[in-house]
Design an enzyme around this catalytic site. Structure first.
Site, PDB file in Angstrom:
ATOM      1  N   TYR A 106       0.862  -1.187   0.000  1.00 47.26           N
ATOM      2  CA  TYR A 106       0.000   0.000   0.000  1.00 47.26           C
ATOM      3  C   TYR A 106       0.893   1.229   0.000  1.00 47.26           C
ATOM      4  O   TYR A 106       1.788   1.361   0.834  1.00 47.26           O
ATOM      5  CB  TYR A 106      -0.926   0.031   1.219  1.00 47.26           C
ATOM      6  CG  TYR A 106      -1.773   1.283   1.263  1.00 47.26           C
ATOM      7  CD1 TYR A 106      -2.948   1.371   0.532  1.00 47.26           C
ATOM      8  CD2 TYR A 106      -1.381   2.391   2.014  1.00 47.26           C
ATOM      9  CE1 TYR A 106      -3.717   2.525   0.547  1.00 47.26           C
ATOM     10  CE2 TYR A 106      -2.131   3.545   2.037  1.00 47.26           C
ATOM     11  CZ  TYR A 106      -3.303   3.608   1.301  1.00 47.26           C
ATOM     12  OH  TYR A 106      -4.051   4.757   1.307  1.00 47.26           O
ATOM     13  N   CYS A 107       0.626   2.142  -0.936  1.00 51.63           N
ATOM     14  CA  CYS A 107       1.455   3.335  -1.082  1.00 51.63           C
ATOM     15  C   CYS A 107       0.682   4.550  -0.587  1.00 51.63           C
ATOM     16  O   CYS A 107      -0.298   4.969  -1.228  1.00 51.63           O
ATOM     17  CB  CYS A 107       1.866   3.527  -2.541  1.00 51.63           C
ATOM     18  SG  CYS A 107       2.947   4.943  -2.806  1.00 51.63           S
ATOM     19  N   PRO A 108       1.080   5.136   0.545  1.00 50.94           N
ATOM     20  CA  PRO A 108       0.361   6.329   1.032  1.00 50.94           C
ATOM     21  C   PRO A 108       0.532   7.531   0.120  1.00 50.94           C
ATOM     22  O   PRO A 108      -0.306   8.435   0.136  1.00 50.94           O
ATOM     23  CB  PRO A 108       0.982   6.565   2.409  1.00 50.94           C
ATOM     24  CG  PRO A 108       2.321   5.920   2.351  1.00 50.94           C
ATOM     25  CD  PRO A 108       2.173   4.744   1.447  1.00 50.94           C
TER      26      PRO A 108
ATOM     27  N   ILE B  44      -2.290   7.019  -2.227  1.00 49.30           N
ATOM     28  CA  ILE B  44      -3.566   6.753  -1.556  1.00 49.30           C
ATOM     29  C   ILE B  44      -4.232   5.538  -2.206  1.00 49.30           C
ATOM     30  O   ILE B  44      -5.454   5.520  -2.422  1.00 49.30           O
ATOM     31  CB  ILE B  44      -4.509   7.977  -1.574  1.00 49.30           C
ATOM     32  CG1 ILE B  44      -3.742   9.288  -1.488  1.00 49.30           C
ATOM     33  CG2 ILE B  44      -5.496   7.902  -0.426  1.00 49.30           C
ATOM     34  CD1 ILE B  44      -4.610  10.515  -1.558  1.00 49.30           C
TER      35      ILE B  44
END
Length: 402
Positions: free
Chosen positions: A210-212, A215
């Site tokens: 998951y890449c913040p 998003i």
């Protein structure tokens, strides 16, 4: 005369104490720590060198907020209500889908572009750099924002009810990393290489991470877009680095710094030393000099991260699978250490059989070229008509069961 005298320790201290220099040193140190943490640090290694021990101390300091004693101390100082608000903020930023990191990304890129545009306007154009490079850089930034938007809006490979059977049959099980198990949230059998993303609350096929910044999760259907995002930004930072250095070079040529004669203390005459040229540039263009060092550092990080993901795609592996492999190896090392402890206490005969390491073979590797082609094409999903038919069939089955 002020520029021609030799540099003294006080001069070095004055340069280092400037705000832009301190910001640059902080950025470079942060980037170095990030690169070392991703590619070189082995927290479970027994034989740690001085660098690894020093890094462990830095990591402990960075993640001191997770220490129970630190949290208890903060609670006593600021009170339970304020401490609860801080914990809620931490949970929102780090463990929830939120635009915090994306906003930071836009502010960071636009801030660098604004500094470049307004603080280098007096040295572009120059004898080494025409003015059209400034406008092309803006176009490059817009293209980078476009790739971000593509990744943000893309489907990472959500395992929906109509695509569950497809993903279940598309990836084989190696029975080591991906045994057959049921997702406790979705209440469906998890396809091989998938993972339930707790932030999106959905199962993602061929889950990578998951890449913040995006998003969004990175999975089977948007990993290629994510690689394209990294390519665009690595090229953007490399191009910007070249422009900044050429701008400084052209400004130095126009000022005559590279052709100016300099009288040395021993009476000889020669070109200006690079130390004096650098001090002159820092004095008159401090922001540009900071950009000339900071932007290449960011470009280096992006190229390393891009190379890492190209390596994963070339081996047909994911970041999540790397973590799973590491977990299995850590569990084996712990089990083997416990067995050795029993051997020392009870003897070899009473300690039981020696544990064996599971064979972890990458059954998805088809060769570098085929893996890259498969990554660029993405999974061959059923057509929209077929998915609609599957959805209608599932809906009718649900109605009959009710």
């Amino acid at each position: 005369q002020e520029l021609s005298r030799r540099m003294k320790p006080s001069d070095v201290l004055r340069i280092v104490s400037q705000p832009q220099t301190l910001i640059l040193l902080t950025v470079l140190l942060s980037l170095f720590i990030m690169v070392y943490a991703i590619f070189f640090h082995r927290p479970n290694s027994k034989n740690k060198g001085c660098m690894s021990k020093f890094f462990d101390k830095i990591v402990d300091l960075m993640f001191i907020t997770t220490n129970p004693k630190f949290r208890a101390s903060v609670r006593r100082v600021v009170g339970p209500r304020c401490c609860g608000a801080l914990e809620s903020m931490e949970t929102y930023v780090l463990h929830k889908a939120n635009p915090f990191m994306a906003i930071f990304y836009f502010v960071f890129v636009l801030g660098l572009l604004a500094l470049f545009w307004f603080r280098t306007s007096d040295i572009i154009p120059s004898s080494a750099l025409p003015i059209w490079h400034k406008y092309f850089l803006v176009f490059f930034v817009i293209m980078g924002f476009t790739t971000w938007l593509i990744v943000y809006l893309s489907d990472p490979g959500v395992v929906t009810a109509e695509l569950h059977a497809f993903y279940l049959n598309h990836y084989a099980r190696d029975k080591v990393l991906f045994p057959e198990e049921v997702c406790r949230t979705c209440q469906r059998i998890k396809p091989a290489r998938s993972k339930h993303c707790r932030i999106l609350n959905k199962c993602i096929a061929k889950y990578d991470h998951y890449c913040p910044w995006m998003i969004n999760a990175i999975g089977a259907r948007n990993h290629r877009y994510f690689i394209f995002f990294l390519v665009t930004h690595a090229l953007l930072c490399t191009y910007a680095s070249g422009i900044i250095w050429l701008a400084l070079l052209g400004w130095s040529l126009d000022q005559g710094l590279l052709t100016q004669k300099f009288s040395h203390p021993d009476g000889t005459v020669g070109k200006l030393p690079w130390s004096i040229v650098f001090r002159y540039m820092v004095h008159f263009n401090p922001v540009t000099c900071v950009l000339a060092l900071a932007v290449p550092a960011v470009a280096l990080i992006l190229w390393i991260f891009l190379g890492h993901h190209i390596m994963l795609a070339g081996r047909n592996r994911t970041t999540n699978e790397g973590f799973k492999r590491q977990d299995i190896m850590d569990a084996f090392e712990k089990e083997h250490a416990d067995w050795l402890k029993k051997v020392n206490e009870m003897g070899h005969d009473d300690a039981g059989p020696e544990p064996e390491m599971q064979c972890i073979r990458n059954i998805y590797d088809k060769g570098f070229v085929k893996n890259i082609v498969e990554e660029l094409r993405g999974p061959p999903l059923p057509s929209a008509r077929a998915q609609a038919a599957i959805k209608r069939g599932l809906k009718s089955q649900k109605q009959k069961s009710n």
